[in-house]
Design a protein around this motif. Structure first.
Motif, PDB file in Angstrom:
ATOM      1  N   HIS A   1       2.901  16.456   7.364  1.00 11.99           N
ATOM      2  CA  HIS A   1       3.224  15.124   7.864  1.00 11.99           C
ATOM      3  C   HIS A   1       2.174  14.575   8.823  1.00 11.99           C
ATOM      4  CE1 HIS A   1       4.454  17.789  11.108  1.00 11.99           C
ATOM      5  NE2 HIS A   1       4.417  16.763  11.921  1.00 11.99           N
ATOM      6  N   GLU A   2       1.311  15.435   9.367  1.00  9.38           N
ATOM      7  CA  GLU A   2       0.406  14.974  10.416  1.00  9.38           C
ATOM      8  C   GLU A   2      -0.553  13.901   9.932  1.00  9.38           C
ATOM      9  OE1 GLU A   2      -1.453  18.365  12.159  1.00  9.38           O
ATOM     10  OE2 GLU A   2       0.367  19.001  13.219  1.00  9.38           O
ATOM     11  N   GLY A   3      -1.066  14.053   8.698  1.00  9.87           N
ATOM     12  CA  GLY A   3      -2.003  13.059   8.168  1.00  9.87           C
ATOM     13  C   GLY A   3      -1.380  11.683   8.018  1.00  9.87           C
ATOM     14  N   PRO A   4      -0.283  11.543   7.245  1.00 11.03           N
ATOM     15  CA  PRO A   4       0.329  10.221   7.117  1.00 11.03           C
ATOM     16  C   PRO A   4       0.866   9.682   8.439  1.00 11.03           C
ATOM     17  CG  PRO A   4       1.698  11.908   6.085  1.00 11.03           C
ATOM     18  CD  PRO A   4       0.375  12.541   6.384  1.00 11.03           C
ATOM     19  N   GLU A   5       1.356  10.572   9.290  1.00 12.44           N
ATOM     20  CA  GLU A   5       1.870  10.113  10.586  1.00 12.44           C
ATOM     21  C   GLU A   5       0.738   9.530  11.434  1.00 12.44           C
ATOM     22  OE1 GLU A   5       4.803  11.767  14.135  1.00 12.44           O
ATOM     23  OE2 GLU A   5       4.023  13.148  12.629  1.00 12.44           O
TER      24      GLU A   5
ATOM     25  N   THR B   1       0.524   5.612  12.404  1.00 14.49           N
ATOM     26  CA  THR B   1       0.483   5.360  13.849  1.00 14.49           C
ATOM     27  C   THR B   1      -0.678   4.448  14.205  1.00 14.49           C
ATOM     28  OG1 THR B   1       1.570   7.435  14.420  1.00 14.49           O
ATOM     29  CG2 THR B   1       0.162   6.455  16.103  1.00 14.49           C
ATOM     30  N   MET B   2      -1.850   4.686  13.619  1.00 16.88           N
ATOM     31  CA  MET B   2      -2.998   3.827  13.888  1.00 16.88           C
ATOM     32  C   MET B   2      -2.757   2.403  13.367  1.00 16.88           C
ATOM     33  SD  MET B   2      -4.710   5.954  15.529  1.00 16.88           S
ATOM     34  CE  MET B   2      -3.470   7.222  15.787  1.00 16.88           C
ATOM     35  N   MET B   3      -2.122   2.307  12.213  1.00 22.24           N
ATOM     36  CA  MET B   3      -1.819   0.982  11.657  1.00 22.24           C
ATOM     37  C   MET B   3      -0.923   0.177  12.596  1.00 22.24           C
ATOM     38  SD  MET B   3      -3.131   0.505   8.476  1.00 22.24           S
ATOM     39  CE  MET B   3      -2.006  -0.387   7.404  1.00 22.24           C
TER      40      MET B   3
ATOM     41  N   TRP C   1       9.928  13.879   9.454  1.00 27.43           N
ATOM     42  CA  TRP C   1       9.174  13.459  10.633  1.00 27.43           C
ATOM     43  C   TRP C   1       9.417  12.018  11.040  1.00 27.43           C
ATOM     44  CZ3 TRP C   1       5.408   9.717   9.138  1.00 27.43           C
ATOM     45  CH2 TRP C   1       5.162   9.638   7.763  1.00 27.43           C
ATOM     46  N   VAL C   2      10.127  11.270  10.208  1.00 29.76           N
ATOM     47  CA  VAL C   2      10.252   9.827  10.423  1.00 29.76           C
ATOM     48  C   VAL C   2      11.122   9.465  11.626  1.00 29.76           C
ATOM     49  CG1 VAL C   2      11.016   7.664   9.371  1.00 29.76           C
ATOM     50  CG2 VAL C   2       9.732   9.339   8.012  1.00 29.76           C
TER      51      VAL C   2
ATOM     52  N   PHE D   1       0.864  -1.180   0.000  1.00 31.75           N
ATOM     53  CA  PHE D   1       0.000   0.000   0.000  1.00 31.75           C
ATOM     54  C   PHE D   1       0.901   1.231   0.000  1.00 31.75           C
ATOM     55  CE2 PHE D   1       0.904  -0.451   4.511  1.00 31.75           C
ATOM     56  CZ  PHE D   1       0.963   0.840   4.989  1.00 31.75           C
ATOM     57  N   VAL D   2       0.386   2.334  -0.540  1.00 30.00           N
ATOM     58  CA  VAL D   2       1.136   3.582  -0.539  1.00 30.00           C
ATOM     59  C   VAL D   2       0.230   4.720  -0.095  1.00 30.00           C
ATOM     60  CG1 VAL D   2       2.890   2.952  -2.247  1.00 30.00           C
ATOM     61  CG2 VAL D   2       0.696   3.853  -3.032  1.00 30.00           C
ATOM     62  N   LEU D   3       0.820   5.668   0.597  1.00 29.26           N
ATOM     63  CA  LEU D   3       0.197   6.948   0.904  1.00 29.26           C
ATOM     64  C   LEU D   3       0.888   7.983   0.033  1.00 29.26           C
ATOM     65  CD1 LEU D   3       0.303   6.780   4.827  1.00 29.26           C
ATOM     66  CD2 LEU D   3      -1.316   5.667   3.267  1.00 29.26           C
ATOM     67  N   HIS D   4       0.163   9.020  -0.366  1.00 30.31           N
ATOM     68  CA  HIS D   4       0.744  10.019  -1.266  1.00 30.31           C
ATOM     69  C   HIS D   4       0.053  11.343  -1.035  1.00 30.31           C
ATOM     70  CE1 HIS D   4       1.960  12.049  -4.988  1.00 30.31           C
ATOM     71  NE2 HIS D   4       2.864  11.098  -5.157  1.00 30.31           N
ATOM     72  N   VAL D   5       0.798  12.429  -1.252  1.00 34.12           N
ATOM     73  CA  VAL D   5       0.181  13.742  -1.151  1.00 34.12           C
ATOM     74  C   VAL D   5      -1.031  13.794  -2.086  1.00 34.12           C
ATOM     75  CG1 VAL D   5       1.592  14.832  -2.958  1.00 34.12           C
ATOM     76  CG2 VAL D   5       0.657  16.223  -1.116  1.00 34.12           C
TER      77      VAL D   5
END
Length: 400
Positions: A252-256, A260-262, A285-286, A210-214
């Motif tokens: 970064h807050e959204g993907p973080e 985090t929930m995952m 942020w990593v 899976f990928v997250l993207h702007v």
């Protein structure tokens, strides 16, 4: 001569299609076409006039324009941008662009066509959300079929777990190589909700990341945060619809939150074969994410039974199962020093201007005197850990 050096394998974790207006309509089910919107460039630096000229030419660049782009040679990435770029929307031209770029493989994302599928509105009908999703995925399949170096990225919103799983079955039967999910809560649930367990398990079993993207969640802050009693701030392109100073500061807050929930909901723990990447969302942020989650689990597991079954620390899970693309202007060398060299991926963002004119040069400057082994991981090995089926036999490629 290609842009990427011939003596180094470089896998590109981010590139894009610049969709033409009918990108979704042409591939939508006939009964939905009238309700599926055209792709709009209204919030883009691309002008309506540019798009109109291309459409008047039958949805392609002129032969003269293509020839001029090809003549750029290894300077293509520097000067070929946005909808005027070589291969921005024509798969045959993209094959030529890949020859000039010299990357072994390249993930291919949409740019403007996911506003309906990824809409955060709970009022959007599922038949439209997933109908537009299917149209996107069909078109992406066709585009990337032209060249096995192109790794098409499917889109699947998670808002309806049953329909998301159905769309995943369609994607897994295709040649698409990753699944982009929005990095927001799927309406009223965490992405780690038990309703999504079959989705994550099927991805893990298939070996598809899976990928997250702007663009997977709203780009801009709520208007209240921008209301400081002063004139409005323009975005970095001089307009008002893209990332502004405050937006990028908290991007970064959204993907973080999502990742985090995952982790805290145990998704990565239960599915050690599940891989994922956060793309074009920065990476500064990593290092702190690793430290914070290890600290949270260490101390809160005394009271939270959900955490007591974790046999690997969050930092171990992240390092083994996730990766991140730094922006070209970020200091990836420092991020490596603060965390580890297994976490970060090269990306060009071709043909978007955000990728810069010379991403390899910018990243090389940041990597500095670090050894070749660090570079091998950044340009290739970390990508192949997330996408193990992407490995190319360089000797065979050179011989061909």
């Amino acid at each position: 001569m290609a842009y990427a050096p011939a003596d180094r394998d470089i896998y590109d974790a981010d590139s894009h299609i610049m969709e033409l207006p009918d990108f979704l309509k042409r591939y939508a089910d006939p009964g939905l076409r009238d309700e599926i919107p055209e792709v709009s460039y209204s919030a883009s630096i691309v002008t309506d006039e540019e798009v109109a000229v291309i459409m008047d030419q039958g949805g392609k660049h002129s032969d003269e324009h293509v020839a001029a782009q090809v003549a750029l040679g290894d300077a293509l990435i520097e000067k070929s941008k946005e909808i005027q770029a070589l291969g921005a929307f024509n798969p045959g031209d993209r094959r030529t662009a890949m020859d000039l770029l010299g990357f072994r493989k390249q993930l291919v994302f949409a740019t403007h066509s996911l506003r309906m599928p990824f809409s955060p509105s709970s009022k959007l009908e599922s038949r439209l959300r997933y109908g537009a999703t299917r149209a996107h995925n069909r078109h992406m399949i066709d585009f990337c079929a032209a060249d096995d170096r192109l790794m098409g990225v499917a889109a699947i919103p998670l808002d309806d777990p049953e329909l998301a799983l159905k769309e995943l079955d369609f994607v897994l039967a295709s040649n698409l190589k990753a699944v982009w999910v929005p990095h927001r809560a799927p309406l009223d649930r965490s992405p780690g909700h038990v309703d999504f367990d079959p989705f994550w398990a099927k991805l893990a079993e298939a070996g598809v990341p899976f990928v997250l993207h702007v663009g997977g969640a709203p780009l801009q802050l709520a208007k209240a945060w921008m209301n400081n009693g002063r004139p409005p701030t323009k975005d970095w392109l001089g307009g008002g619809e893209n990332l502004r100073t405050k937006d990028v500061a908290v991007l970064h807050e959204g993907p973080e939150q999502f990742l985090t929930m995952m982790i805290l909901d145990g998704v990565l723990h239960r599915n050690p074969g599940l891989k994922g990447a956060a793309v074009e969302l920065g990476a500064g942020w990593v290092p702190e994410l690793l430290r914070r989650l290890d600290w949270v689990v260490k101390h809160w597991s005394r009271n939270d039974a959900n955490l007591q079954g974790l046999h690997r620390t969050p930092s171990e899970q992240i390092t083994q199962q996730l990766a991140f693309t730094p922006f070209v202007f970020e200091e990836v060398g420092n991020f490596i020093d603060q965390s580890n060299e297994d976490l970060y991926l090269f990306s060009s963002d071709y043909p978007h201007i955000e990728g810069g004119r010379n991403p390899i040069g910018r990243f090389e400057a940041s990597l500095g005197e670090r050894p070749a082994s660090v570079r091998d991981k950044f340009y290739a090995e970390n990508f192949l850990r997330i996408f193990p089926n992407a490995r190319v036999d360089r000797k065979a490629t050179v011989a061909a």
